[in-house]
Structure formats: C-alpha cells, structure tokens
Design a protein around this motif. Structure first.
Motif, PDB file in Angstrom:
ATOM      1  N   CYS A 197      -9.934   9.226 -36.490  1.00  0.00           N
ATOM      2  CA  CYS A 197     -10.546   9.973 -35.391  1.00  0.00           C
ATOM      3  C   CYS A 197     -11.626   9.141 -34.707  1.00  0.00           C
ATOM      4  CB  CYS A 197     -11.133  11.290 -35.905  1.00  0.00           C
ATOM      5  SG  CYS A 197      -9.904  12.534 -36.378  1.00  0.00           S
ATOM      6  N   ARG A 198     -12.437   8.448 -35.491  1.00  0.00           N
ATOM      7  CA  ARG A 198     -13.482   7.590 -34.893  1.00  0.00           C
ATOM      8  C   ARG A 198     -12.857   6.473 -34.068  1.00  0.00           C
ATOM      9  NH1 ARG A 198     -16.039   8.471 -39.986  1.00  0.00           N
ATOM     10  NH2 ARG A 198     -15.095   6.573 -40.838  1.00  0.00           N
ATOM     11  N   GLU A 199     -11.796   5.878 -34.573  1.00  0.00           N
ATOM     12  CA  GLU A 199     -11.161   4.774 -33.850  1.00  0.00           C
ATOM     13  C   GLU A 199     -10.552   5.261 -32.540  1.00  0.00           C
ATOM     14  OE1 GLU A 199      -8.392   3.205 -36.630  1.00  0.00           O
ATOM     15  OE2 GLU A 199      -9.924   2.161 -37.836  1.00  0.00           O
ATOM     16  N   ALA A 200      -9.924   6.428 -32.558  1.00  0.00           N
ATOM     17  CA  ALA A 200      -9.357   6.972 -31.327  1.00  0.00           C
ATOM     18  C   ALA A 200     -10.453   7.270 -30.309  1.00  0.00           C
ATOM     19  CB  ALA A 200      -8.550   8.225 -31.629  1.00  0.00           C
ATOM     20  N   ALA A 201     -11.559   7.856 -30.776  1.00  0.00           N
ATOM     21  CA  ALA A 201     -12.660   8.149 -29.867  1.00  0.00           C
ATOM     22  C   ALA A 201     -13.239   6.876 -29.263  1.00  0.00           C
ATOM     23  CB  ALA A 201     -13.741   8.936 -30.602  1.00  0.00           C
ATOM     24  N   GLN A 202     -13.330   5.823 -30.067  1.00  0.00           N
ATOM     25  CA  GLN A 202     -13.841   4.542 -29.560  1.00  0.00           C
ATOM     26  C   GLN A 202     -12.905   3.945 -28.519  1.00  0.00           C
ATOM     27  OE1 GLN A 202     -14.331   2.320 -33.169  1.00  0.00           O
ATOM     28  NE2 GLN A 202     -16.154   3.459 -33.817  1.00  0.00           N
ATOM     29  N   LEU A 203     -11.607   4.007 -28.771  1.00  0.00           N
ATOM     30  CA  LEU A 203     -10.648   3.503 -27.798  1.00  0.00           C
ATOM     31  C   LEU A 203     -10.763   4.261 -26.479  1.00  0.00           C
ATOM     32  CD1 LEU A 203      -7.473   3.056 -30.041  1.00  0.00           C
ATOM     33  CD2 LEU A 203      -8.739   1.239 -28.877  1.00  0.00           C
ATOM     34  N   LEU A 204     -10.883   5.578 -26.583  1.00  0.00           N
ATOM     35  CA  LEU A 204     -10.946   6.386 -25.374  1.00  0.00           C
ATOM     36  C   LEU A 204     -12.243   6.124 -24.619  1.00  0.00           C
ATOM     37  CD1 LEU A 204      -9.488   9.954 -25.416  1.00  0.00           C
ATOM     38  CD2 LEU A 204     -11.060   9.222 -23.658  1.00  0.00           C
ATOM     39  N   ALA A 205     -13.332   5.892 -25.359  1.00  0.00           N
ATOM     40  CA  ALA A 205     -14.629   5.639 -24.706  1.00  0.00           C
ATOM     41  C   ALA A 205     -14.631   4.320 -23.939  1.00  0.00           C
ATOM     42  CB  ALA A 205     -15.742   5.646 -25.753  1.00  0.00           C
ATOM     43  N   GLN A 206     -13.762   3.396 -24.327  1.00  0.00           N
ATOM     44  CA  GLN A 206     -13.701   2.101 -23.652  1.00  0.00           C
ATOM     45  C   GLN A 206     -12.891   2.151 -22.359  1.00  0.00           C
ATOM     46  OE1 GLN A 206     -12.049  -0.469 -26.661  1.00  0.00           O
ATOM     47  NE2 GLN A 206     -13.778  -0.163 -28.049  1.00  0.00           N
ATOM     48  N   GLU A 207     -12.240   3.286 -22.099  1.00  0.00           N
ATOM     49  CA  GLU A 207     -11.384   3.422 -20.929  1.00  0.00           C
ATOM     50  C   GLU A 207     -12.037   4.307 -19.873  1.00  0.00           C
ATOM     51  OE1 GLU A 207      -8.005   5.226 -22.678  1.00  0.00           O
ATOM     52  OE2 GLU A 207      -7.270   3.394 -23.630  1.00  0.00           O
ATOM     53  N   ASP A 208     -11.564   4.182 -18.667  1.00  0.00           N
ATOM     54  CA  ASP A 208     -11.951   5.079 -17.579  1.00  0.00           C
ATOM     55  C   ASP A 208     -10.678   5.460 -16.847  1.00  0.00           C
ATOM     56  OD1 ASP A 208     -12.973   6.452 -15.446  1.00  0.00           O
ATOM     57  OD2 ASP A 208     -14.565   5.014 -14.994  1.00  0.00           O
ATOM     58  N   GLY A 209      -9.955   6.416 -17.434  1.00  0.00           N
ATOM     59  CA  GLY A 209      -8.656   6.780 -16.906  1.00  0.00           C
ATOM     60  C   GLY A 209      -8.701   7.303 -15.490  1.00  0.00           C
ATOM     61  N   LEU A 210      -9.780   8.011 -15.149  1.00  0.00           N
ATOM     62  CA  LEU A 210      -9.868   8.592 -13.810  1.00  0.00           C
ATOM     63  C   LEU A 210      -9.989   7.504 -12.746  1.00  0.00           C
ATOM     64  CD1 LEU A 210      -9.959  11.077 -12.050  1.00  0.00           C
ATOM     65  CD2 LEU A 210     -12.415  11.249 -12.499  1.00  0.00           C
ATOM     66  N   ASN A 211     -10.898   6.560 -12.956  1.00  0.00           N
ATOM     67  CA  ASN A 211     -11.051   5.498 -11.966  1.00  0.00           C
ATOM     68  C   ASN A 211      -9.843   4.567 -11.950  1.00  0.00           C
ATOM     69  OD1 ASN A 211     -13.524   5.675 -10.407  1.00  0.00           O
ATOM     70  ND2 ASN A 211     -14.589   5.565 -12.363  1.00  0.00           N
ATOM     71  N   ALA A 212      -9.208   4.382 -13.101  1.00  0.00           N
ATOM     72  CA  ALA A 212      -7.993   3.564 -13.124  1.00  0.00           C
ATOM     73  C   ALA A 212      -6.876   4.242 -12.328  1.00  0.00           C
ATOM     74  CB  ALA A 212      -7.550   3.331 -14.562  1.00  0.00           C
ATOM     75  N   THR A 213      -6.817   5.565 -12.382  1.00  0.00           N
ATOM     76  CA  THR A 213      -5.832   6.286 -11.580  1.00  0.00           C
ATOM     77  C   THR A 213      -6.142   6.142 -10.096  1.00  0.00           C
ATOM     78  OG1 THR A 213      -5.589   7.889 -13.386  1.00  0.00           O
ATOM     79  CG2 THR A 213      -4.694   8.501 -11.243  1.00  0.00           C
ATOM     80  N   CYS A 214      -7.417   6.252  -9.739  1.00  0.00           N
ATOM     81  CA  CYS A 214      -7.813   6.030  -8.343  1.00  0.00           C
ATOM     82  C   CYS A 214      -7.414   4.631  -7.878  1.00  0.00           C
ATOM     83  CB  CYS A 214      -9.327   6.209  -8.184  1.00  0.00           C
ATOM     84  SG  CYS A 214      -9.922   7.900  -8.311  1.00  0.00           S
ATOM     85  N   ASP A 215      -7.641   3.639  -8.726  1.00  0.00           N
ATOM     86  CA  ASP A 215      -7.271   2.270  -8.378  1.00  0.00           C
ATOM     87  C   ASP A 215      -5.765   2.168  -8.114  1.00  0.00           C
ATOM     88  OD1 ASP A 215      -9.894   1.491  -8.728  1.00  0.00           O
ATOM     89  OD2 ASP A 215      -9.581   0.676 -10.743  1.00  0.00           O
ATOM     90  N   ALA A 216      -4.968   2.817  -8.966  1.00  0.00           N
ATOM     91  CA  ALA A 216      -3.515   2.752  -8.807  1.00  0.00           C
ATOM     92  C   ALA A 216      -3.083   3.417  -7.497  1.00  0.00           C
ATOM     93  CB  ALA A 216      -2.838   3.415  -9.993  1.00  0.00           C
ATOM     94  N   VAL A 217      -3.734   4.538  -7.144  1.00  0.00           N
ATOM     95  CA  VAL A 217      -3.402   5.196  -5.885  1.00  0.00           C
ATOM     96  C   VAL A 217      -3.776   4.316  -4.696  1.00  0.00           C
ATOM     97  CG1 VAL A 217      -3.964   7.175  -4.399  1.00  0.00           C
ATOM     98  CG2 VAL A 217      -3.536   7.529  -6.845  1.00  0.00           C
TER      99      VAL A 217
END
Length: 415
Positions: free
Chosen positions: A389-409
């Motif tokens: 659970c800690r590792e998954a939370a750390q992986l997710l904290a390193q990402e910015d899915g919303l801004n990456a989606t904006c970039d793709a659009v």
C-alpha cells in the motif's frame, strides 16, 4: 482552443471529465461539458459551461433499474441509456463545432461524439478512465458474471469478450446507431467496440504500474496516470460532523457501494454487523438514507458524501464495489481495499488490486461478517500488504495524471 467534453455515467465517470475541463480552462482554453443533468451544479461550482444530457428523472430512472447492478443483465439498461443519448450528443457536438471549431474529448460510450467525428471530420480524443474496455489478446480484462473465466488463458477471455460483443452488445446498440448513421449518409458500423475509439488519439487515464501496456493496444493510445478528481465532487472538504467523528476515536473502516448504487441495503447491513464483530468503528457512505439498516450505533456514522482525498487517509481500510475512481483514491491514501464487485469493470479492478498486493475480493454471496472479518484482519495485520500500500501511494504521488491528460489533449490539438 475550444474544447468540448462529453461523458455519460455516474461520479466515477463524470468527475474526471469535470476535473479535466477545469484544468484546461486554467490553461486558457474555452471549455464546455456535456454530462448527465445531476452534475450541472458541480460544473457551475467549478465555473464550467454545462449542457445537460437527459433530465435528473432520466438519470435516477436508470440507476433504479432493477437489473442495472446485475453482473450480466446490467448491460441491457446501460446500453439503452447510451443509445438514447446518441442523437442529443451528436447535436450538441455539431453545434459546438459549427460555432467555434476546436477539439472534442469524449468517453467511449459517448457514441454521438464518435459519429460527429465521422460526419464532420472534427478532431476527437477518446478517454478511457479504466482498462476494462481496452481489448487485448495478451491481457484480456476479467468479464463480469464469469467468475471461472479469470482462471482461463487471456486469449480465451478475449474470445469470450468478442462473443459478448457479437451476441449481446452489438445487437442491442448497432441497429439504432446504424439507422441514425444512415440518415446522415454514413456507412454502418460492424462492431461497436472496434469503432467507438477515435482512430487518431486515445488517452488511457490509468498508470502503467496498474495496467501494464500491451503490444496489441491501439497504436494511437497514450497512457497517463489517474486524474484524481474528488475535489470536484459534492463536497470540497469534510463536513464538521465527519471530522469530529474521525477525531473521536481509532481510524474507522470505510464502506461505500458507489454513488450510483440504489440497491445497497444488504451491503450496509453486513458492514454494520462486520464492524460489531471486529470491534471496529465504521463510516458508511451512501447518498440515500433508505439504504441504511435502521438506527446505527454511535461507533458507526453514515454520511451522504465525503471527499475521499480527505477521508481515506484517516481510515484503516476501504470496503467497496470496485469503481475505478474509488480504487485510485484508496491507492493514493495507502490503505488496503476489500472489493465486493457488482458489475461492469469491478471484477477486473479486483484482479489488478490483488496483483498489486493491496487488496482482496469477496463475492456478494460470500460477503458475510465472518468471512469479511477474516479477510480484513489478514489485510490489516499483514506487513506485506502495508508495504504494498505504501509503495502504491508513493508511485501515485509521483504522478500528475490530470496535467498529463491535459498535455495529451493539447498535443492532439497541435496535431
């Protein structure tokens, strides 16, 4: 650039699009969102121009259909809703395109947007919020209602999915869809799930550590992270009552069966009995009070809504249906999850969580206080689960899915 966003569904489907609309607006684009009518207030609060698809009564009628939350029969009322929305979605997209051009961003079930791409030649980005609808022979998703199928080789699961398309999905949707296409001078669609993706750009809003990219995914697909979007939901912060409850004792176990569930009384009855059996506090999230099993003891609180980003980090575990938005929020909170899948993509998400080592699954039939207590005690007492659970939370904290989606659009706009 003008961006027209379209989606159908409940909170887990609409909130990512609402968050994307707000983020694109912050980048200076002119945005509007078409979605089911009940989400209009949330869009207005976020400062987003909103177009209602259907009425609140239409939305509630679909959610209260007796078969909607059945693993196999639920597809019929869902497809009926999608078919009803096809022409209104096309008309809205056509009007927006005629008035200002730009780009359209739509969920795969927004069929009218895909027709508009074929008819008008407009640029379209198809956004998948879950891996369930991405076809693959190498890693086929787990289908609802076929518990034994998850043990079959992927290629067999893939062909079972093709059978579902041929004998269930396509016969329910294609006659009406193709009649409308014929009125526009367009050729018929032969297979819905092959056609409904934009041939130019797809954005998959789930990270590669959650769903491994496959060589046979469409080449126009771009994979990004989870666009965590609960701050655009019904509440931006915890209600004082919820905050006081959390402050008053040990971290509770949280229970939700999804914002769209209208048949969850048995689930919440088991939740209350489970908390009593384990000697744990509980918090029950259900929009409708009629799903509650009468008066609740003081160690259990029912709330209509709470933002998961504020609630879940203060909980011991989450028991839920398996919606992708709920899965992502629990991963971000770093807590174990017990899934009791209902329909649609829930069974596939359960397999992915077990693979990550952060959760477990019980069928609705096996979701009883004794069994659920044993599973939760194992999850809560396992150092391996806590580490995962800690590792998954750390992986997710390193990402910015919303801004990456904006970039793709925006990259699709430039192209």
């Amino acid at each position: 650039m003008q961006v027209s966003l379209v989606t159908l569904g409940s909170h887990g489907d609409v909130l990512p699009f609402l968050a994307l609309a707000a983020a694109l607006k912050d980048r200076g684009h002119r945005v509007a969102l078409a979605a089911p009518a009940p989400f209009g207030d949330l869009a207005v609060r976020a400062g987003i121009d909103f177009h209602a698809l259907g009425t609140r009564a239409d939305y509630e009628r679909t959610l209260r259909h007796p078969n909607l939350w059945h693993p196999t029969r639920g597809v019929e009322p869902l497809l009926q809703t999608l078919s009803t929305a096809t022409e209104p979605v096309f008309a809205w997209v056509q009007a927006r395109w005629s008035a200002g051009g730009g780009i359209v961003v739509a969920s795969p079930n927004s069929l009218g947007a895909r027709i508009a791409q074929d008819k008008l030649g407009l640029p379209l980005v198809t956004v998948h919020v879950a891996p369930f609808l991405i076809e693959s022979r190498r890693e086929a998703p787990v289908l609802p209602g076929l518990a034994a199928a998850r043990r079959l080789p992927s290629r067999i699961r893939h062909w079972l999915g093709r059978g579902g398309d041929r004998y269930v999905i396509d016969p329910a949707v294609l006659p009406g869809l193709n009649a409308f296409r014929d009125s526009l001078g367009l050729p018929p669609v032969r297979r819905l799930r092959h056609w409904w993706n934009s041939p130019t750009r797809m954005v998959l809003t789930f990270p590669n550590w959650f769903a491994r990219p496959q060589a046979d995914w469409p080449e126009q697909a771009v994979q990004v992270g989870f666009p965590l979007a609960d701050r655009y939901g019904d509440r931006a912060a915890l209600d004082p009552e919820v905050a006081c409850f959390l402050d008053a004792g040990t971290p509770p176990i949280a229970f939700t069966y999804g914002s769209g569930m209208r048949q969850g009384r048995a689930f919440f009855e088991t939740a209350v009995a489970l908390c009593r059996r384990m000697g744990r506090r509980g918090i029950l999230l259900a929009p409708q009070a009629d799903q509650m099993p009468g008066a609740l003891p003081p160690e259990i609180l029912r709330v209509a809504y709470a933002p998961f980003s504020a609630l879940l980090p203060r909980c011991a575990a989450l028991v839920h249906h398996g919606g992708i938005g709920t899965v992502a929020q629990a991963l971000a909170a770093g807590i174990p999850q017990l899934l009791v899948p209902v329909a649609f993509d829930h069974f596939d998400e359960a397999v992915r969580l077990r693979r990550l080592g952060v959760g477990a699954e019980l069928s609705r039939r096996r979701f009883t206080p004794p069994r659920a207590a044993r599973v939760l005690e194992r999850l809560l007492g396992s150092p391996q689960v806590a580490q995962a659970c800690r590792e998954a939370a750390q992986l997710l904290a390193q990402e910015d899915g919303l801004n990456a989606t904006c970039d793709a659009v925006e990259q699709a706009m430039a192209a």
